[in-house]
Design a protein around this motif. Structure first.
Motif, PDB file in Angstrom:
ATOM      1  N   UNK B 186       0.846  -1.191   0.000  1.00 19.83           N
ATOM      2  CA  UNK B 186       0.000   0.000   0.000  1.00 19.83           C
ATOM      3  C   UNK B 186       0.882   1.241   0.000  1.00 19.83           C
ATOM      4  N   UNK B 187       0.349   2.329  -0.533  1.00 16.08           N
ATOM      5  CA  UNK B 187       1.097   3.578  -0.532  1.00 16.08           C
ATOM      6  C   UNK B 187       0.833   4.344   0.766  1.00 16.08           C
ATOM      7  N   UNK B 188       0.030   3.747   1.672  1.00 20.41           N
ATOM      8  CA  UNK B 188      -0.274   4.384   2.961  1.00 20.41           C
ATOM      9  C   UNK B 188       0.370   3.617   4.089  1.00 20.41           C
ATOM     10  N   UNK B 189       0.714   4.357   5.129  1.00 19.93           N
ATOM     11  CA  UNK B 189       1.255   3.696   6.319  1.00 19.93           C
ATOM     12  C   UNK B 189       0.166   2.910   7.015  1.00 19.93           C
ATOM     13  N   UNK B 190       0.549   1.800   7.647  1.00 17.49           N
ATOM     14  CA  UNK B 190      -0.354   1.025   8.504  1.00 17.49           C
ATOM     15  C   UNK B 190      -1.695   0.717   7.845  1.00 17.49           C
ATOM     16  N   UNK B 191      -1.607   0.331   6.619  1.00 14.77           N
ATOM     17  CA  UNK B 191      -2.831   0.064   5.855  1.00 14.77           C
ATOM     18  C   UNK B 191      -3.500  -1.236   6.305  1.00 14.77           C
ATOM     19  N   UNK B 192      -2.726  -2.205   6.794  1.00  9.73           N
ATOM     20  CA  UNK B 192      -3.276  -3.557   6.947  1.00  9.73           C
ATOM     21  C   UNK B 192      -3.504  -3.951   8.402  1.00  9.73           C
ATOM     22  N   UNK B 193      -4.634  -4.670   8.603  1.00  7.40           N
ATOM     23  CA  UNK B 193      -5.064  -5.048   9.954  1.00  7.40           C
ATOM     24  C   UNK B 193      -5.080  -6.564  10.116  1.00  7.40           C
TER      25      UNK B 193
END
Lengths: 148, 635
Positions: B186-193
């Motif tokens: 992902x191009x975003x930080x902390x995208x995944x849970x």
């Protein structure tokens, strides 16, 4: 002069046998199979003096067939059976059924044609003797018949 | 990016996924962590709905269905990857599989932003720690992995500059090791849970299931193919090479070797090789009991070893590559009805990394055992066929020698008659007078000798008719050469030629086939002494023609037809013409057509006479093509 029937399915063999026997002064007729020989024998004006036949033609024992026809026509016809490779069982059978002799076509060191000519001459001699004997018996029978 | 990605997913499947029963997604309020992204504009969700739980379950269900259905193997991987990317709301994803011989991870599918044909050819080395990255780490640990901020991650290697967070799940193989990985970025930080991790794990399980099903299916079709070859291939060499090729499709190995037992000498003869021992075919390196291979032959049991060199039975007599490079060995007996016929052996090189064991699994042993048993049945099939043929020929031998003696005897007798006459002439008359007669006799003797030679030739050809050496050959060329050698230059028979230039490849003995075709051409010419026609044609048999000729549908057949306008063959003689000693000619022994039959049957073909009596003879030779017919052609 003696009339001889030569029976063989190979044209060259018939030609060679005919040539050699004619050299001896015989009259030679040829046939190329047992069936052909049967026709020739029954169609001839009188029985052949001698028949020289190959044993193995249409069948492995075609020679026996020729022998049967020849003797059926004239009991005193002398039959000499030729075998291309020693099939002793058939040859012995032909002797048992009244053939004069049998002869192997290929015996190393033996000129089979000379042996054959000799055997044919012996066979014709036996036929003549047989016919003489029969004639004598017939004459005696007819004399005895006339006397009684 | 959505356009090209959806293209690879079959349209039908998408329609299915969007059937009216689906609970409509409530996007863009999908599960998304906001805690770490305060102040950053909320990204637009491009999950196309699947971040909704119900819709995801529906898609996942469809994916599992696809995993166990046949077909679309490549499309499946792409579909799984696209779903993975959407289900976790990533921007880019790839699926990589492990290539065990090199220890490389190879990217096979990509999805999302920024891929070019060059970047999609990515290979990651698992051997070199520095080049493994997160993906390699996941494969080696067989555990999922999440990096909220890749810039601080110890395993991360930068490949795309815009990546901020990453999630990866291993695809596990049959024995628990990883065979690949699904990676989403992902191009975003902390995208995944955690939720995303579960989703990705589910998708990777589906992928693992699909790969396994694929593997089983490949094994199944390989075993079926070997089974098919058993009945259609009657040449041991060809059969062995086919079996090796098929085995290589289902079992990963670096080399494979077949040894067959010579029962007279108790030696194992090297019969087929996957490469390493190709130069030594025909050698007999092992006696039964010698080395591991000999042990397998002696005990009729499989041997499965890691580092076979350390086994006390190891002799190293005949190895596919330097013995210190052999990492694992699997050898199974080739078993016939009641005895061991040989040994089938496969080897793997030592693994380039300690992470991957070259060991063969129990499942692989079972597969190879099955192949070994099938091979055993095939070898027995070939051998019993050979025995049958030789029994038939032995029976013919007795008659053949009697006939040959008879015919040779007769010819010799006639020659003797000519010699007798020659001697008589020479002894009775002066030479000049007998010249003409001698010339006749000489010609007759010459013919006699010629006949003898014809007999010898037929005799020899009959005896060697079934001893053939197969090689790829151009059948049309064989037909052309035969005609130019056999068909008389000046003939009243009109020759016409119709050759199909699209014939499949054939393996045959060109010299023997020329002899067979030559006989048929000569026949046609001989039986039309007053002129006529000879039509020669080559063609590929249709399925219907194969069925007509009871030829089996598993391979293609090529037909060669010789049709003449002679007297033909009456119905009751149609079968007899191919029997030895059938002849209506004075020439030779009557072996001609039986020689043709012998040669054709040695090629596993058939020859028939199919002409209508009175309309000329029509001989059709059918020869099998080298390769098994494609399924579409066969049905």
């Amino acid at each position: 002069m003696a009339h001889i029937l030569v029976v063989d399915d190979e044209e060259e063999v018939r030609a060679s046998l005919k040539r050699r026997l004619k050299r001896e002064g015989y009259t030679v007729t040829t046939a190329e199979s047992a069936a052909d020989a049967a026709g020739t024998i029954s169609g001839a004006a009188e029985g052949f003096d001698a028949v020289v036949t190959d044993m193995c033609m249409e069948e492995a024992d075609s020679g026996l067939e020729v022998l049967r026809h020849a003797l059926a026509r004239d009991l005193f016809t002398e039959v000499i059976v030729l075998t291309a490779y020693g099939n002793v069982a058939n040859a012995v059978e032909s002797m048992r059924r009244g053939a004069f002799d049998y002869l192997e076509k290929n015996v190393p060191g033996v000129d089979t044609y000379e042996v054959l000519v000799m055997k044919v001459s012996q066979a014709l001699e036996r036929r003549r003797a047989a016919i003489r004997t029969v004639r004598r018996l017939e004459e005696r029978a007819s004399r005895q018949g006339a006397a009684t | 990016m959505a356009g090209p990605l959806t293209e690879s997913v079959p349209e039908r499947e998408l329609r299915h996924a969007r059937s009216p029963l689906v609970i409509r997604p409530i996007c863009p309020i999908g599960p998304r962590p906001h805690r770490y992204n305060r102040g950053v504009p909320t990204p637009r969700c491009d999950c196309e709905g699947v971040c909704d739980g119900n819709a995801f379950l529906h898609e996942l269900n469809a994916l599992f269905c696809a995993a166990v259905r046949a077909g679309h193997e490549e499309a499946f991987l792409q579909r799984a990857l696209v779903l993975a990317m959407r289900a976790v709301g990533g921007d880019r994803a790839f699926l990589a599989l492990v290539e065990q011989s090199t220890g490389d991870l190879v990217v096979v599918n990509t999805a999302g932003l920024g891929w070019t044909p060059e970047t999609a050819r990515l290979r990651l080395s698992l051997v070199h720690e520095s080049a493994r990255g997160i993906t390699g780490h996941v494969v080696l640990t067989a555990e999922p992995y999440r990096a909220g901020d890749v810039t601080k991650d110890p395993h991360y290697i930068e490949y795309f500059r815009d990546v901020r967070s990453e999630i990866a799940a291993p695809i596990s193989g049959t024995s628990g090791q990883s065979v690949g990985v699904i990676n989403v970025e992902s191009v975003h930080y902390e995208r995944f849970t955690d939720e995303h991790e579960h989703r990705l794990a589910a998708i990777s399980h589906a992928t693992a299931a699909a790969l396994r099903v694929q593997g089983f299916r490949a094994r199944e079709s390989a075993l079926i193919e070997i089974g098919n070859n058993l009945t259609t291939t009657l040449d041991i060499q060809t059969l062995m090479q086919k079996v090796l090729a098929v085995a290589a499709d289902v079992l990963r190995f670096e080399d494979c070797t077949v040894f067959l037992l010579d029962e007279m000498t108790d030696l194992l003869v090297l019969t087929a090789s996957g490469g390493g021992l190709a130069e030594r075919l025909g050698e007999a390196p092992y006696k039964v009991g010698d080395g591991i291979t000999g042990w397998v032959a002696a005990h009729g049991e499989a041997v499965r070893l890691i580092e076979p060199r350390l086994d006390p039975r190891w002799r190293g007599l005949c190895v596919e590559f330097p013995e210190n490079e052999i990492g694992a060995l699997l050898a199974v007996p080739i078993v016939g009805r009641n005895r061991v016929l040989g040994v089938l052996r496969v080897v793997r090189r030592k693994s380039p990394t300690a992470w991957f064991s070259p060991a063969f699994s129990e499942g692989e042993e079972r597969v190879l055992n099955t192949i070994g048993r099938q091979l055993g049945a095939a070898v027995e099939n070939v051998r019993s066929y050979e025995r049958l043929i030789s029994a038939e020929r032995m029976a013919a031998w007795g008659e053949l020698s009697a006939r040959a003696a008879h015919m040779i005897g007769n010819r010799t007798f006639a020659l003797k008659g000519d010699l007798n006459e020659l001697n008589y002439l020479l002894s009775q008359k002066p030479c000049e007078e007998i010249r003409a007669e001698v010339v006749d006799l000489s010609a007759s003797m010459f013919r006699g000798v010629e006949r003898l030679e014809e007999i010898l030739r037929e005799f020899r050809d009959f005896v060697v008719a079934t001893q053939i050496t197969l090689a790829p050959c151009d059948l049309n060329a064989v037909v052309r050469e035969t005609l130019s050698e056999t068909f008389p230059k000046r003939s009243s028979v009109a020759l016409s030629l119709d050759l199909d230039e699209g014939l499949p490849e054939l393996r045959c003995d060109a010299r023997k086939l020329k002899r067979a075709f030559g006989e048929l051409v000569e026949n046609a010419v001989t039986f039309q002494p007053d002129g006529g026609a000879l039509d020669v044609r080559t063609f590929v048999l249709s399925a219907a023609e194969r069925a007509d000729g009871r030829l089996g549908q598993s391979r293609e057949y090529v037909g060669i037809e010789f049709a003449d306008a002679g007297p033909g063959i009456v119905a009751e003689h149609k079968d007899r013409v191919f029997m030895p000693f059938y002849t209506t000619r004075a020439k030779g022994m009557g072996l001609g057509l039986s020689i043709v039959k012998g040669i054709v049957e040695a090629h596993q073909g058939v020859v028939r006479e199919v002409g209508a009596p009175g309309e000329g003879a029509r001989f059709v030779v059918c020869l099998p093509a080298s390769e098994v017919a494609s399924p579409t052609a066969a049905t």
